[in-house]
Design a protein around this motif. Structure first.
Motif, PDB file in Angstrom:
ATOM      1  N   PHE A 334      32.286 -25.694 -34.683  1.00 33.54           N
ATOM      2  CA  PHE A 334      33.005 -27.784 -34.938  1.00 33.54           C
ATOM      3  C   PHE A 334      33.158 -28.032 -34.790  1.00 33.54           C
ATOM      4  N   SER A 335      33.009 -29.605 -35.351  1.00 33.82           N
ATOM      5  CA  SER A 335      33.570 -30.837 -34.964  1.00 33.82           C
ATOM      6  C   SER A 335      34.566 -31.047 -34.419  1.00 33.82           C
ATOM      7  N   PRO A 336      35.162 -31.600 -33.695  1.00 36.78           N
ATOM      8  CA  PRO A 336      37.127 -31.363 -32.689  1.00 36.78           C
ATOM      9  C   PRO A 336      37.973 -30.948 -33.535  1.00 36.78           C
ATOM     10  N   ARG A 337      37.497 -32.572 -35.167  1.00 42.69           N
ATOM     11  CA  ARG A 337      38.269 -32.826 -36.318  1.00 42.69           C
ATOM     12  C   ARG A 337      38.193 -31.446 -37.481  1.00 42.69           C
ATOM     13  N   ALA A 338      37.029 -30.298 -37.487  1.00 42.16           N
ATOM     14  CA  ALA A 338      36.580 -29.660 -38.266  1.00 42.16           C
ATOM     15  C   ALA A 338      36.134 -30.646 -39.032  1.00 42.16           C
ATOM     16  N   ASP A 339      35.499 -31.759 -39.332  1.00 42.39           N
ATOM     17  CA  ASP A 339      34.793 -32.111 -41.147  1.00 42.39           C
ATOM     18  C   ASP A 339      33.617 -31.656 -40.263  1.00 42.39           C
ATOM     19  N   THR A 340      32.495 -31.148 -39.869  1.00 47.37           N
ATOM     20  CA  THR A 340      31.450 -30.336 -39.993  1.00 47.37           C
ATOM     21  C   THR A 340      31.607 -29.251 -39.093  1.00 47.37           C
ATOM     22  N   VAL A 341      30.395 -28.209 -39.479  1.00 47.64           N
ATOM     23  CA  VAL A 341      30.317 -27.241 -38.070  1.00 47.64           C
ATOM     24  C   VAL A 341      28.651 -27.296 -38.276  1.00 47.64           C
ATOM     25  N   TRP A 342      28.436 -27.155 -37.303  1.00 46.93           N
ATOM     26  CA  TRP A 342      26.760 -27.832 -36.369  1.00 46.93           C
ATOM     27  C   TRP A 342      26.519 -25.739 -36.152  1.00 46.93           C
ATOM     28  N   LEU A 343      25.215 -25.852 -36.227  1.00 49.61           N
ATOM     29  CA  LEU A 343      24.787 -24.085 -36.929  1.00 49.61           C
ATOM     30  C   LEU A 343      23.394 -24.453 -36.129  1.00 49.61           C
ATOM     31  N   ARG A 344      22.910 -22.940 -35.478  1.00 53.69           N
ATOM     32  CA  ARG A 344      22.183 -22.809 -35.420  1.00 53.69           C
ATOM     33  C   ARG A 344      20.642 -22.225 -36.033  1.00 53.69           C
ATOM     34  N   SER A 345      19.836 -22.783 -37.115  1.00 52.37           N
ATOM     35  CA  SER A 345      19.835 -22.287 -38.142  1.00 52.37           C
ATOM     36  C   SER A 345      18.567 -22.464 -38.989  1.00 52.37           C
ATOM     37  N   ASP A 346      18.105 -21.155 -39.738  1.00 53.16           N
ATOM     38  CA  ASP A 346      16.944 -21.444 -40.045  1.00 53.16           C
ATOM     39  C   ASP A 346      16.498 -20.650 -41.664  1.00 53.16           C
ATOM     40  N   ALA A 347      18.261 -21.094 -42.359  1.00 49.28           N
ATOM     41  CA  ALA A 347      17.829 -21.093 -43.680  1.00 49.28           C
ATOM     42  C   ALA A 347      16.646 -22.207 -44.244  1.00 49.28           C
ATOM     43  N   ASP A 348      15.665 -21.266 -45.529  1.00 44.58           N
ATOM     44  CA  ASP A 348      14.692 -21.710 -46.003  1.00 44.58           C
ATOM     45  C   ASP A 348      13.904 -22.782 -45.309  1.00 44.58           C
ATOM     46  N   ARG A 349      13.815 -22.077 -44.065  1.00 47.76           N
ATOM     47  CA  ARG A 349      12.793 -22.639 -42.748  1.00 47.76           C
ATOM     48  C   ARG A 349      11.784 -21.633 -42.667  1.00 47.76           C
ATOM     49  N   GLU A 350      10.975 -21.703 -41.929  1.00 47.82           N
ATOM     50  CA  GLU A 350      10.162 -21.200 -40.624  1.00 47.82           C
ATOM     51  C   GLU A 350      10.727 -20.866 -38.765  1.00 47.82           C
ATOM     52  N   PHE A 351      11.212 -21.798 -38.663  1.00 41.94           N
ATOM     53  CA  PHE A 351      11.917 -22.064 -37.320  1.00 41.94           C
ATOM     54  C   PHE A 351      12.834 -22.676 -37.055  1.00 41.94           C
ATOM     55  N   ALA A 352      14.023 -21.945 -36.426  1.00 39.93           N
ATOM     56  CA  ALA A 352      15.375 -22.501 -36.126  1.00 39.93           C
ATOM     57  C   ALA A 352      15.933 -23.388 -35.715  1.00 39.93           C
ATOM     58  N   ALA A 353      16.166 -24.933 -36.797  1.00 41.57           N
ATOM     59  CA  ALA A 353      16.863 -26.131 -36.260  1.00 41.57           C
ATOM     60  C   ALA A 353      18.507 -25.998 -35.893  1.00 41.57           C
ATOM     61  N   LEU A 354      18.747 -27.333 -35.250  1.00 36.88           N
ATOM     62  CA  LEU A 354      20.306 -27.757 -35.423  1.00 36.88           C
ATOM     63  C   LEU A 354      20.639 -28.321 -37.152  1.00 36.88           C
ATOM     64  N   THR A 355      21.075 -27.740 -37.731  1.00 36.36           N
ATOM     65  CA  THR A 355      21.986 -28.039 -38.948  1.00 36.36           C
ATOM     66  C   THR A 355      23.494 -28.228 -38.970  1.00 36.36           C
ATOM     67  N   ALA A 356      24.142 -29.022 -39.934  1.00 36.28           N
ATOM     68  CA  ALA A 356      24.884 -29.991 -39.866  1.00 36.28           C
ATOM     69  C   ALA A 356      25.589 -29.052 -41.104  1.00 36.28           C
ATOM     70  N   ALA A 357      27.148 -29.421 -41.719  1.00 33.47           N
ATOM     71  CA  ALA A 357      27.416 -29.047 -42.787  1.00 33.47           C
ATOM     72  C   ALA A 357      28.602 -30.057 -42.757  1.00 33.47           C
TER      73      ALA A 357
END
Length: 741
Positions: A334-357
């Motif tokens: 989570f970001s310091p204010r928990a307004d973002t979560v950063w993930l190592r994800s391969d959702a809908d992808r062939e290779f994992a990337a840095l993603t953010a929600a």
């Protein structure tokens, strides 16, 4: 324990209930969960909360009594100031917990016990070091805590008979550490035996002597597929989605451990706080807690189907579920204010990337974007500095690591924002762990083709420095010939699929001189062959034998489609890949076609058994280490959580019985024509020793030469220096005798 997490044992909504919908712009398979009314009897059998067990102090001398010169150091974790480091080191002959200054040689052994250490984590307030051990070298683990001076050692979880415990993250104020406890309580699948001996009769009662108890609030277990959608009536599985290789139906294995994740006060007075619980589960780990304690980030699911789950700690409601990549279990933050979560994800992808929600105040996703990606490259490690904003990314580039540091910013209208990447030159090929050290420093565990693992320190504005307690490069390998640097080979499978691997040429041979060659197959199947120093290869090469270590289909590092290419009947093609790689070593390399051997560990051991009976004229001998020989007996004897993941990867022991039977080497044992050596750890409960024993027995009954080496006080991984040395020499002796004799 922090006040915002202390009261979570109150009766609340069950984990997974009353979540939210999918994030705007999220890929398929990224979603929240809807309301789900559940009956109490659906929640599985409650377990006792883990009980604290005090232990005598076991701190050792400042140096090992019998130090290994060519020792390795790995898995660093720094104190809050970044001045001291706890790490794992085998300089005493077994992986143990050590600690000392980052820039000095005065390290100290904190636990001199014989049980190998697996993971280490220094608390954010600096008062405790949490770590896991594997009693007897087996698969079951305990989570312990010790003070940095070696006092106050105690078991946090995993002391109860039949249980195993796994380390999660610390609360950001250091008041509690997350621990997952596994208890094999799920019902047994048809045809699958379950050993319940040793489980406490009072399982489910609060731990005696604690202030209160933890109440099981878990939702029904998920046994396959993506969470949040029920299967249609009469379906055999849950239809999954979330990216290439994810949109398939995963089997309901109907077996697994009951997993419960708790926050535990290392000082002892407060009762454990339940964060999540699932029955019939493969994995469950708490990867991060928001700084205000409102949200928890969990990783769950079998290999090939990992998920990140955001949970509100106030009511244990699941607010978001998304597919994440296999490999390193620390999937994001989570970001310091928990307004973002950063993930190592391969959702809908062939290779994992840095993603953010981006997240709203209740932890529900509001948007989803890709912040950093590389074409044809997996993001394999993701860590954040203590400021919570500086991200460190390790990319997998054809088996080697490329490290960069980026600043992150909350997602805006155009999605996630990162600053320009700053590359970090590496002295060795592969990064195995990244840990923050102080305000802006980093600790890196590195491995390479020329040395055993070590730890390097990156201070702000200073180049990488080897820590004084890590072996010098020239001391990090056994005496004798220097390590061989491998060269890449690029075979092609008979169906046209590109493969790859690393070829090690024995010293002293001419470029075109035919040489005996060992085809070595890694485990997993999802592991990847990396260009790092392997003492086994070093021993084999010293005997004048070449080594070719390929990545056949099913290996990681080559995209999701390649990982999934061996599922189901694709395993037959994987077995053909072994033969195709051997042929390539002959045609494109200097391997002698009349002197080939096959060898591997774990899944590679299975491939060895299978290759010897499916390609009986190709190899002169084989060495199978901790390999499966019959899928039916493997599913009967393995750990429940391993069976859960294996059912997805290999097939369900009931519904796919005929497929598994045709893939089992024992059912083709009559085709065996060459000598075989099997090696197994006596405490292996991942692949039980029976798998090697029955193959060797059957081979001998048919008049074939077969031997079994059983290593005492070892499990699935051989961790003790004397046993590792015995194994390497026995394997190399066997190969040399049968390839050069």
């Amino acid at each position: 324990m922090a006040s915002d997490t202390r009261d979570l044992t109150d009766a609340r909504a069950p984990y997974g209930a009353d979540g939210a919908g999918a994030a705007a712009g999220a890929p398929e398979g990224v979603r929240g969960t809807g309301p789900a009314a559940r009956e109490a009897d659906e929640r599985g059998s409650p377990h006792a909360a883990p009980a604290r067990v005090a232990l005598p102090d076991a701190a050792g001398p400042r140096d090992a009594r019998a130090r290994l010169t060519a020792h390795g150091c790995w898995y660093p974790s720094a104190d809050p100031a970044g001045a001291r480091v706890a790490f794992i080191c085998d300089r005493g002959g077994v992986p143990q917990l050590w600690a000392g200054p980052v820039d000095g040689a005065g390290v100290r052994l904190l636990d001199s016990g014989p049980d190998p250490v697996r993971e280490v984590s220094w608390s954010p307030d600096g008062r405790w070091i949490a770590y896991t051990t594997a009693p007897g070298g087996g698969e079951h683990q305990r989570v312990l805590c010790v003070r940095p001076d070696g006092t106050g050692r105690h078991v946090l979880a995993g002391a109860e008979p039949g249980t195993s415990a796994y380390l999660g993250c610390w609360a950001h104020d250091g008041s509690a550490v997350a621990v997952t406890v596994a208890v094999p309580t799920a019902p047994t699948a048809p045809g699958v035996a379950q050993d319940t001996s040793g489980l406490p009769e009072e399982a489910g009662a609060p731990a005696a002597g604690r202030e209160g108890g933890a109440v099981l609030l878990g939702a029904p277990g998920v046994t396959g597929g993506r969470r949040g959608a029920a299967p249609p009536a009469g379906a055999d599985g849950i239809t999954t989605s979330g990216g290439p290789g994810h949109g398939r139906t995963s089997p309901r294995a109907d077996f697994g451990d009951g997993l419960s994740a708790y926050l535990i006060d290392p000082d002892g007075p407060a009762a454990p706080v339940l964060l999540a619980s699932e029955s019939d589960a493969a994995t469950l780990r708490v990867c991060d807690l928001s700084r205000d304690g409102r949200l928890a980030l969990l990783r769950r699911g079998p290999r090939g189907r990992r998920e990140a789950v955001v949970v509100r700690t106030a009511d244990l409601a699941t607010t978001w579920v998304v597919a994440v990549a296999d490999g390193d279990p620390w999937i994001g933050r989570f970001s310091p204010r928990a307004d973002t979560v950063w993930l190592r994800s391969d959702a809908d992808r062939e290779f994992a990337a840095l993603t953010a929600a981006s997240l709203d105040g209740e932890g529900r996703p509001q948007g989803w974007s890709v912040a950093a990606e590389r074409e044809g490259r997996d993001l394999e490690l993701l860590r954040f500095a203590r400021d919570g904003r500086t991200a460190v990314l390790a990319w997998n580039v054809r088996g080697a690591s490329d490290l960069e540091v980026v600043d992150t910013f909350p997602p805006g209208a155009d999605g996630a924002v990162t600053g320009p990447p700053r590359s970090v030159p590496l002295p060795h090929e592969v990064v195995t762990r990244i840990a923050p050290a102080g305000r802006a420093g980093l600790l890196l565990a590195l491995s390479g083709s020329q040395r055993r693992p070590g730890v390097w320190w990156l201070s702000e504005g200073v180049s990488l420095l080897r820590t004084p307690w890590s072996s010098r490069d020239e001391d990090a390998v056994p005496p004798g010939p220097p390590p061989v640097r491998p060269v890449p080979l690029r075979p092609t499978a008979r169906d046209g699929l590109p493969l790859s691997g690393w070829y090690y040429r024995a010293p002293g041979r001419g470029p075109a001189e035919p040489a005996p060659c060992v085809i070595h197959l890694h485990g997993g199947p999802e592991e990847q062959e990396r260009p790092v120093f392997n003492p086994l290869y070093h021993e084999i090469l010293r005997r004048g034998l070449d080594v070719f270590a390929p990545d056949i289909r099913g290996s990681s590092g080559h995209g999701r489609s390649f990982v999934d290419a061996d599922l189901g009947t694709g395993r037959f093609a994987a077995l053909d890949d072994v033969a195709d790689c051997a042929g390539h070593a002959v045609l494109a390399g200097p391997a002698d076609p009349s002197r080939l051997a096959v060898m591997g560990r774990s899944y590679g051991g299975y491939l060895t058994f299978a290759s010897l009976v499916r390609h009986p004229d190709l190899f002169r001998t084989g060495v199978a280490v901790c390999g499966m020989s019959d899928f039916a007996t493997f599913f009967e004897g393995t750990e429940p959580w391993i069976a859960q993941s294996a059912a997805h990867k290999y097939g369900h022991p009931e519904r796919d019985r005929e497929l598994l039977r045709s893939l089992s080497p024992m059912n083709r044992i009559d085709a065996l024509r060459v000598p075989v050596l099997a090696v197994h750890g006596e405490h292996d409960t991942n692949v039980p020793p029976r798998e090697s024993e029955q193959f060797v027995t059957a081979a001998r009954e048919r008049g074939r030469t077969a031997e079994l080496l059983t290593l005492r006080d070892e499990g699935h991984d051989f961790l003790r220096a004397d046993n590792r040395r015995l194994f390497r020499r026995a394997a190399a002796d066997w190969l040399e005798r049968h390839l050069n004799g």
